[in-house]
Design an enzyme around this catalytic site. Structure first.
Site, PDB file in Angstrom:
ATOM      1  N   HIS A 159      -4.997  -4.593  -1.295  1.00  0.00           N
ATOM      2  CA  HIS A 159      -5.148  -3.322  -2.275  1.00  0.00           C
ATOM      3  C   HIS A 159      -5.257  -3.785  -3.858  1.00  0.00           C
ATOM      4  O   HIS A 159      -5.288  -3.025  -4.800  1.00  0.00           O
ATOM      5  CB  HIS A 159      -3.831  -2.555  -2.182  1.00  0.00           C
ATOM      6  CG  HIS A 159      -3.894  -1.707  -0.815  1.00  0.00           C
ATOM      7  ND1 HIS A 159      -4.512  -0.541  -0.803  1.00  0.00           N
ATOM      8  CD2 HIS A 159      -3.473  -2.167   0.408  1.00  0.00           C
ATOM      9  CE1 HIS A 159      -4.254  -0.260   0.560  1.00  0.00           C
ATOM     10  NE2 HIS A 159      -3.899  -1.141   1.015  1.00  0.00           N
TER      11      HIS A 159
ATOM     12  N   SER B 101       0.761  -1.238   0.027  1.00  0.00           N
ATOM     13  CA  SER B 101       0.026   0.000  -0.102  1.00  0.00           C
ATOM     14  C   SER B 101       0.956   1.293   0.148  1.00  0.00           C
ATOM     15  O   SER B 101       0.231   2.299  -0.389  1.00  0.00           O
ATOM     16  CB  SER B 101      -0.957   0.066   1.176  1.00  0.00           C
ATOM     17  OG  SER B 101      -0.084   0.134   2.253  1.00  0.00           O
TER      18      SER B 101
ATOM     19  N   LYS C  78     -12.218  -1.204   0.491  1.00  0.00           N
ATOM     20  CA  LYS C  78     -11.138  -0.409  -0.350  1.00  0.00           C
ATOM     21  C   LYS C  78     -12.027  -0.341  -1.637  1.00  0.00           C
ATOM     22  O   LYS C  78     -12.856   0.518  -1.718  1.00  0.00           O
ATOM     23  CB  LYS C  78      -9.782  -0.931  -0.397  1.00  0.00           C
ATOM     24  CG  LYS C  78      -9.100  -0.738   0.961  1.00  0.00           C
ATOM     25  CD  LYS C  78      -7.557  -1.353   0.981  1.00  0.00           C
ATOM     26  CE  LYS C  78      -7.183  -1.052   2.157  1.00  0.00           C
ATOM     27  NZ  LYS C  78      -7.455  -1.663   3.430  1.00  0.00           N
TER      28      LYS C  78
END
Length: 401
Positions: free
Chosen positions: A221, A193, A251
């Site tokens: 991610h 990240s 996310k």
């Protein structure tokens, strides 16, 4: 009597003196454009009058305010309830949880999936429940993997970042003296990240398989951004070689929670042994329903293509200005080097209407301080151009260009 409490004032002062102090930044909505407020402490925030472009969010596909996702959450709240009300092992196991898990298993191409209250809980609960004798862990793995290793009591072998050769060497060295009955786990993020780097997952699987170790891949991610709404495992065609998939709903899927995907036996074991699952109230039904709808959109819509178009445009524009942009993913770390310069650049960007945070020690080494930039699928071409122009003028102002 001796004072045996905690001098929190002194601790806070130390953090301020060493530039480790952080403020919360309230925002009016989760979107590509938002109004922000200074940290009010215990009070109510007062929003600034200027709307800013947000290049600091993990809402990569811009689905947090998508009407289809919002409608799914609203319907689940109306039909099922706003909260699960209990652990999944009591009365908190609902049909929306099961729908989500079926869809996750389909996307991950695994036998089962299990939803947790957060990605952090998924990692900590899974690794500690497995209780491996040894974990081989990438040096830049997320804190949830690190904490899971600590709670498991495993011996931890930290290998160099994204270095499958170093992993191979550490596996080999351990094998020379190890008890043949030891259980081994190789754990890695797939997209990191802060650096934007992508793990060499195929080579990691090669190394692990040579020694009979299991592989855990954290797709936090990456989930939703690649083939069919999957992650790097799907992109690289490794669905039959990665034993444990960890992902997040928080996310790209614009919801809240995490999940584990793998074999039937893995999920059944975690239902019984993962403390962060057993002793947590089930994921809120609206969050589960929102994630299901977002996953469907990620797999079948154009959002992913729009995101990657924005990523390419922004990376090219920043590099053309002379910035060094790290990584190889949708996360674009702009290397600055000096922490003070990084903070100055971040503030200069903010005055130009761009929100992109400075990342500095202890998150990264001092000489690797940077601005972390993450575009969204919902940024327009003009938004990307505005971001590039802000980096140009801000960089000139602080003496970086």
């Amino acid at each position: 009597m001796n004072e045996r409490g905690f001098d929190l004032s002194a601790r806070l002062t130390t953090r301020r003196d060493t530039d480790l102090y952080r403020d919360l930044t309230p925002v009016d909505r989760v979107a590509e454009r938002s109004y922000f407020a200074p940290d009010p402490g215990a009070g109510l925030p007062v929003l600034d009058g200027e709307e800013r472009l947000v290049f600091a969010s993990n809402n990569y596909l811009g689905l947090s305010r998508d009407e289809r996702v919002v409608a799914a959450a609203r319907q689940a709240a109306e039909v099922v309830g706003t909260g699960a009300g209990a652990s999944r092992l009591a009365t908190g196991d609902t049909l929306v949880h099961r729908d989500l898990e079926l869809l996750l298993a389909e996307v991950e191409r695994t036998e089962r999936a299990l939803a947790f209250s957060s990605g952090y809980a998924a990692n900590v609960g899974t690794i500690s429940a497995l209780s491996p004798d040894v974990v081989f862990s990438d040096e830049l793995n997320h804190a949830s993997i690190v904490d899971g290793c600590r709670l498991s009591g495993a011996d931890v072998e930290v290998y160099d970042h994204c270095d499958a050769e170093d992993l191979q060497a550490r596996l080999s060295a351990r094998a020379a003296d190890a008890n043949p009955d030891e259980s081994w786990l190789v754990a890695t993020d797939t997209i990191f990240s802060v650096d934007g780097t992508v793990a060499p997952l195929s080579a990691i699987c090669d190394a692990a398989e040579a020694f009979g170790a299991w592989v855990l891949a954290d797709e936090a991610h990456a989930t939703g951004l690649f083939d069919g709404g999957g992650g790097i495992v799907q992109r690289e065609g490794l669905t039959d070689r990665v034993d444990i998939r960890i992902g997040t709903l928080s996310k790209a899927l614009a919801s809240q929670g995490g999940y584990v995907a793998g074999s039937e036996e893995l999920v059944e074991y975690l239902v019984n042994a993962a403390r962060s699952f057993v002793f947590s109230t089930g994921l809120a039904p609206p969050a589960a329903a929102a994630a299901s709808e977002a996953l469907h959109i990620a797999g079948h819509g154009s959002r992913r293509d729009r995101l990657w178009t924005n990523v390419r445009h922004l990376r090219r524009g920043l590099e053309d200005l002379g910035y060094e942009v790290l990584g190889e993913s949708h996360i674009l770390p702009v290397l600055v080097g000096d922490p003070t310069d990084a903070l100055a650049l971040g503030e200069a960007l903010r005055t130009r209407g761009i929100v992109a945070p400075a990342i500095r020690p202890p998150a990264v080494p001092e000489e690797a301080s940077r601005i972390r930039v993450s575009p969204m699928a919902t940024h327009s071409r003009c938004d990307i151009e505005d971001c590039i122009e802000a980096f140009r003028s801000a960089g000139e102002e602080v003496g970086l260009l």
